[in-house]
Write an enzyme that holds these catalytic residues in place. Structure first.
Site, PDB file in Angstrom:
ATOM      1  N   HIS A   1      -2.541   8.315  -4.275  1.00  0.00           N
ATOM      2  CA  HIS A   1      -3.876   8.644  -3.790  1.00  0.00           C
ATOM      3  C   HIS A   1      -4.687   9.328  -4.883  1.00  0.00           C
ATOM      4  CE1 HIS A   1      -1.447   8.420  -0.033  1.00  0.00           C
ATOM      5  NE2 HIS A   1      -2.520   7.794   0.394  1.00  0.00           N
TER       6      HIS A   1
ATOM      7  N   GLY B   1      -1.081   4.860   3.569  1.00  0.00           N
ATOM      8  CA  GLY B   1      -0.142   4.642   2.478  1.00  0.00           C
ATOM      9  C   GLY B   1       0.964   5.681   2.517  1.00  0.00           C
ATOM     10  N   CYS B   2       1.516   5.998   1.362  1.00  0.00           N
ATOM     11  CA  CYS B   2       2.605   6.973   1.291  1.00  0.00           C
ATOM     12  C   CYS B   2       2.206   8.286   1.948  1.00  0.00           C
ATOM     13  CB  CYS B   2       2.977   7.222  -0.168  1.00  0.00           C
ATOM     14  SG  CYS B   2       4.184   8.547  -0.389  1.00  0.00           S
ATOM     15  N   TYR B   3       3.011   8.747   2.891  1.00  0.00           N
ATOM     16  CA  TYR B   3       2.613   9.942   3.651  1.00  0.00           C
ATOM     17  C   TYR B   3       2.648  11.218   2.832  1.00  0.00           C
ATOM     18  CZ  TYR B   3       7.731  10.005   4.933  1.00  0.00           C
ATOM     19  OH  TYR B   3       9.109   9.984   4.950  1.00  0.00           O
TER      20      TYR B   3
END
Length: 225
Positions: free
Chosen positions: A212, A43-45
């Protein structure tokens, strides 16, 4: 310059202290030879980097508290033939074939690739194909990019364990949304670092955007010798 993401999702990235990893340019990171490499897309780094750089050592570190994660960088990786050096905006269109990834240099004397991959499954949902929360698109795929045949074997074994726990009900609906792990295991290709403003973003902006969260502790679900 890429437009900032909206502040939503789970923004509780926690604290304003400096992360216990090296703070160097991406050029120096790419020139590092110490340690070994892990490359994952979850997902979003921004959040992926935070969960390794800041949090991995707390769960998997040595008794002395040393962080096995030496350095991290965020960027993009795609299959062979994808455009070199894509921009963040290009990747966000979902048309380049790249995935947002975090690349990690770790000390193999202080931790194992097995534990690093296990950690990967504890803070994102691998059952939501090409999606993490509000982030939807192929660039947000759950992917383990392997750097050797040994890494591939370990990643495949870990993925099978996760799927087995889903099948047995040990990983519940409160942890993952679905029942089938969609994580891909692919050979690593060229890592293209993202712009400097995106490196260690949640260290710079501790209340910034992050989808997250702690879904479970590996040791609570899996009893391993």
């Amino acid at each position: 310059h890429a437009a900032p993401r909206p502040t939503m999702g789970n923004a509780l990235s926690g604290g304003s202290e400096k992360w216990p990893v090296r703070h160097e340019s991406t050029t120096k990171f790419q020139g590092m030879t110490q340690g070994e490499l892990l490359t994952v897309g979850a997902g979003c780094y921004w959040g992926t980097e935070k969960w390794y750089a800041k949090d991995f050592g707390k769960d998997w570190g040595t008794d002395g508290g040393d962080n096995p994660v030496l350095a991290t960088a965020v960027g993009f990786m795609g299959p062979p033939g994808t455009k070199p050096n894509p921009t963040y905006r290009e990747v966000c269109t979902g048309s380049t074939g790249h995935v947002e990834v975090c690349q990690i240099r770790y000390d193999p004397l202080k931790t194992s690739y097995k534990d690093l991959v296990s950690h990967f499954f504890t803070f994102h949902d691998p059952t939501t194909n090409d999606r993490q929360g509000n982030d939807v698109g192929t660039q947000y795929a759950s992917v383990i990019f392997v750097h050797s045949s040994e890494q591939r074997k370990t990643a495949e074994t870990r993925l099978k364990k996760v799927q087995g726990a889903l099948d047995d009900g040990k990983i519940t609906g409160a942890m993952y949304a679905g029942k089938t792990a969609a994580t891909k295991i692919q050979d690593a290709t060229t890592f293209y670092p993202a712009e400097e403003a995106h490196q260690k973003y949640l260290e710079k902006k501790p209340t910034g955007y992050c989808n997250h969260r702690r879904r479970f502790k590996w040791q609570d679900v899996f009893v391993e010798k």
